[in-house]
Design a protein around this motif. Sequence first.
Motif, PDB file in Angstrom:
ATOM      1  N   ILE A   9      66.307  45.632  41.341  1.00  0.00           N
ATOM      2  CA  ILE A   9      65.752  46.986  41.338  1.00  0.00           C
ATOM      3  C   ILE A   9      66.636  47.817  40.422  1.00  0.00           C
ATOM      4  N   ALA A  10      66.049  48.332  39.349  1.00  0.00           N
ATOM      5  CA  ALA A  10      66.802  49.029  38.310  1.00  0.00           C
ATOM      6  C   ALA A  10      66.524  50.526  38.364  1.00  0.00           C
ATOM      7  N   ILE A  11      67.592  51.310  38.428  1.00  0.00           N
ATOM      8  CA  ILE A  11      67.473  52.769  38.486  1.00  0.00           C
ATOM      9  C   ILE A  11      68.283  53.381  37.353  1.00  0.00           C
ATOM     10  N   CYS A  12      67.596  54.077  36.446  1.00  0.00           N
ATOM     11  CA  CYS A  12      68.265  54.874  35.429  1.00  0.00           C
ATOM     12  C   CYS A  12      68.475  56.270  36.010  1.00  0.00           C
ATOM     13  N   THR A  13      69.679  56.805  35.875  1.00  0.00           N
ATOM     14  CA  THR A  13      69.911  58.116  36.492  1.00  0.00           C
ATOM     15  C   THR A  13      70.685  59.041  35.572  1.00  0.00           C
ATOM     16  N   TYR A  14      70.388  60.342  35.717  1.00  0.00           N
ATOM     17  CA  TYR A  14      71.084  61.371  34.949  1.00  0.00           C
ATOM     18  C   TYR A  14      71.007  62.687  35.721  1.00  0.00           C
ATOM     19  N   ASN A  15      72.133  63.051  36.332  1.00  0.00           N
ATOM     20  CA  ASN A  15      72.280  64.348  37.005  1.00  0.00           C
ATOM     21  C   ASN A  15      71.234  64.607  38.092  1.00  0.00           C
ATOM     22  N   VAL A  41      72.264  50.580  39.557  1.00  0.00           N
ATOM     23  CA  VAL A  41      72.146  51.959  39.090  1.00  0.00           C
ATOM     24  C   VAL A  41      72.910  52.076  37.777  1.00  0.00           C
ATOM     25  N   VAL A  42      72.209  52.531  36.731  1.00  0.00           N
ATOM     26  CA  VAL A  42      72.852  52.768  35.439  1.00  0.00           C
ATOM     27  C   VAL A  42      72.879  54.272  35.194  1.00  0.00           C
ATOM     28  N   ASP A  43      74.074  54.811  35.165  1.00  0.00           N
ATOM     29  CA  ASP A  43      74.308  56.244  35.030  1.00  0.00           C
ATOM     30  C   ASP A  43      74.496  56.581  33.547  1.00  0.00           C
ATOM     31  N   ASN A  44      73.668  57.492  33.048  1.00  0.00           N
ATOM     32  CA  ASN A  44      73.719  57.846  31.631  1.00  0.00           C
ATOM     33  C   ASN A  44      74.546  59.117  31.412  1.00  0.00           C
ATOM     34  N   ASN A  45      75.831  59.027  31.810  1.00  0.00           N
ATOM     35  CA  ASN A  45      76.800  60.109  31.591  1.00  0.00           C
ATOM     36  C   ASN A  45      76.516  61.361  32.420  1.00  0.00           C
ATOM     37  N   SER A  46      76.174  61.173  33.689  1.00  0.00           N
ATOM     38  CA  SER A  46      75.933  62.327  34.567  1.00  0.00           C
ATOM     39  C   SER A  46      77.184  63.177  34.700  1.00  0.00           C
ATOM     40  N   THR A  47      76.968  64.483  34.821  1.00  0.00           N
ATOM     41  CA  THR A  47      78.088  65.408  34.999  1.00  0.00           C
ATOM     42  C   THR A  47      78.132  65.983  36.408  1.00  0.00           C
ATOM     43  N   ASP A  48      77.203  65.555  37.274  1.00  0.00           N
ATOM     44  CA  ASP A  48      77.244  65.996  38.670  1.00  0.00           C
ATOM     45  C   ASP A  48      78.017  64.960  39.479  1.00  0.00           C
ATOM     46  N   ASN A  49      77.765  64.854  40.772  1.00  0.00           N
ATOM     47  CA  ASN A  49      78.533  63.936  41.618  1.00  0.00           C
ATOM     48  C   ASN A  49      77.845  62.586  41.813  1.00  0.00           C
ATOM     49  N   THR A  50      77.123  62.151  40.797  1.00  0.00           N
ATOM     50  CA  THR A  50      76.444  60.853  40.873  1.00  0.00           C
ATOM     51  C   THR A  50      77.411  59.714  41.152  1.00  0.00           C
ATOM     52  N   ALA A  51      78.554  59.706  40.478  1.00  0.00           N
ATOM     53  CA  ALA A  51      79.531  58.623  40.675  1.00  0.00           C
ATOM     54  C   ALA A  51      80.012  58.581  42.119  1.00  0.00           C
ATOM     55  N   HIS A  78      68.148  53.628  25.934  1.00  0.00           N
ATOM     56  CA  HIS A  78      69.379  52.838  26.023  1.00  0.00           C
ATOM     57  C   HIS A  78      69.670  52.465  27.478  1.00  0.00           C
ATOM     58  N   THR A  79      69.387  53.389  28.387  1.00  0.00           N
ATOM     59  CA  THR A  79      69.685  53.151  29.798  1.00  0.00           C
ATOM     60  C   THR A  79      68.762  52.096  30.387  1.00  0.00           C
ATOM     61  N   ARG A  80      67.490  52.151  30.045  1.00  0.00           N
ATOM     62  CA  ARG A  80      66.566  51.112  30.518  1.00  0.00           C
ATOM     63  C   ARG A  80      66.969  49.745  29.965  1.00  0.00           C
ATOM     64  N   THR A  81      67.405  49.724  28.717  1.00  0.00           N
ATOM     65  CA  THR A  81      67.857  48.472  28.125  1.00  0.00           C
ATOM     66  C   THR A  81      69.085  47.935  28.854  1.00  0.00           C
ATOM     67  N   ARG A  82      70.016  48.813  29.187  1.00  0.00           N
ATOM     68  CA  ARG A  82      71.219  48.375  29.911  1.00  0.00           C
ATOM     69  C   ARG A  82      70.844  47.790  31.270  1.00  0.00           C
ATOM     70  N   CYS A  83      69.866  48.415  31.934  1.00  0.00           N
ATOM     71  CA  CYS A  83      69.376  47.874  33.211  1.00  0.00           C
ATOM     72  C   CYS A  83      68.887  46.437  33.026  1.00  0.00           C
ATOM     73  N   TYR A  94      61.689  48.563  37.859  1.00  0.00           N
ATOM     74  CA  TYR A  94      62.226  49.898  37.610  1.00  0.00           C
ATOM     75  C   TYR A  94      61.613  50.903  38.581  1.00  0.00           C
ATOM     76  N   ILE A  95      62.477  51.757  39.110  1.00  0.00           N
ATOM     77  CA  ILE A  95      62.034  52.904  39.894  1.00  0.00           C
ATOM     78  C   ILE A  95      62.883  54.091  39.454  1.00  0.00           C
ATOM     79  N   ASP A  96      62.272  55.261  39.303  1.00  0.00           N
ATOM     80  CA  ASP A  96      63.026  56.430  38.858  1.00  0.00           C
ATOM     81  C   ASP A  96      63.934  56.943  39.972  1.00  0.00           C
ATOM     82  N   ASP A  97      64.981  57.639  39.559  1.00  0.00           N
ATOM     83  CA  ASP A  97      65.984  58.122  40.517  1.00  0.00           C
ATOM     84  C   ASP A  97      65.450  59.219  41.429  1.00  0.00           C
TER      85      ASP A  97
END
Length: 307
Positions: A9-15, A41-51, A78-83, A94-97
């Motif tokens: 299960i692949a999740i691309c996430t951003y903030n 979960v592939v985080d595309n440089n989130s600036t919130d508390n995702t990590a 790029h994020t979907r590819t990394r997943c 794939y499911i959205d965050d």
Amino acid sequence: MLYPYKATIAICTYNRAKLLQLCIESLSELNFPVADFEVVVVDNNSTDNTAEVCAQVPGLYPQLNFRYVVEKQQGVGHTRTRCAKEAQGEIVAYIDDDCLADENWLQYIVDFYAQHPEAMSTGGKIVPKYLVPVADWFGKYFWGLVGHYDQGNKIFQMKGVRYPSGANMHFRKTAFDRYGYFDGNLGRSGKSLMAGEEKAMYLKLINNNEKVYYLPHVVVHHHVEGNKFDKAYVRRHSYGIGGSERLMNAGNSWKLIKKFTEYVAKLGYAIAYGFGYLFQGKPGKMAMLVKFRWWVIEGFLNPNKTR
């Protein structure tokens, strides 16, 4: 080739830390053997508390095979590819965050691939879950804006311009080995609302006569936040639709002319449909429908508007 899991299960996430947490919670409640799937979960440089949210997952849901990865190259393509590259499952789902999976979501997906060895990719239904009241101008012509995706209640093979939506799309892992990955020049990147990375991937499959199916019983629920009804957001979203089509067809004059002609025709239809709204005493609906179609044309003529 043998894979450690039946599915990834692949999740691309951003903030979207809060909604991501709800998404992962829904995955922890799936009606499917936990030993047979992983969550990446592939985080595309989130600036919130995702990590921080992801760091808590092993403690909250120890049964999950969970991995958290950061993709530094900005953009959902790029994020979907990394997943896809990280996936260790035979199927990459794939499911959205900002979505919630039905409890039988993954079971239905895996069962379909087992029963249909010719299937290379599938997509399911996306049902909006509104977090705010809908705008007075909103209607079915704006379903794509809120991720509402419904192709009916029958399974069918998708061809031509029909293809699954990224919030609920699934591939055999071998699809990427054969046809490559998502185009990093397309899709959302930071504040840009470009689109098209999933369509471009599906066109590669369809143009190579691979089988893609729509599965109406494979359902996710998409959280719709208030910004989706902000007119500035709608304008940027519309620019992104047109701009992505311009980039996908770059270098092919015939396709560019054909797409521009299609957009002009759709603007004409929007004006015609809009008069129906006007006669119903709903001028706001007419205005937004016409503006939407015009903004798509603007984005097509000038893709830099999407940036």
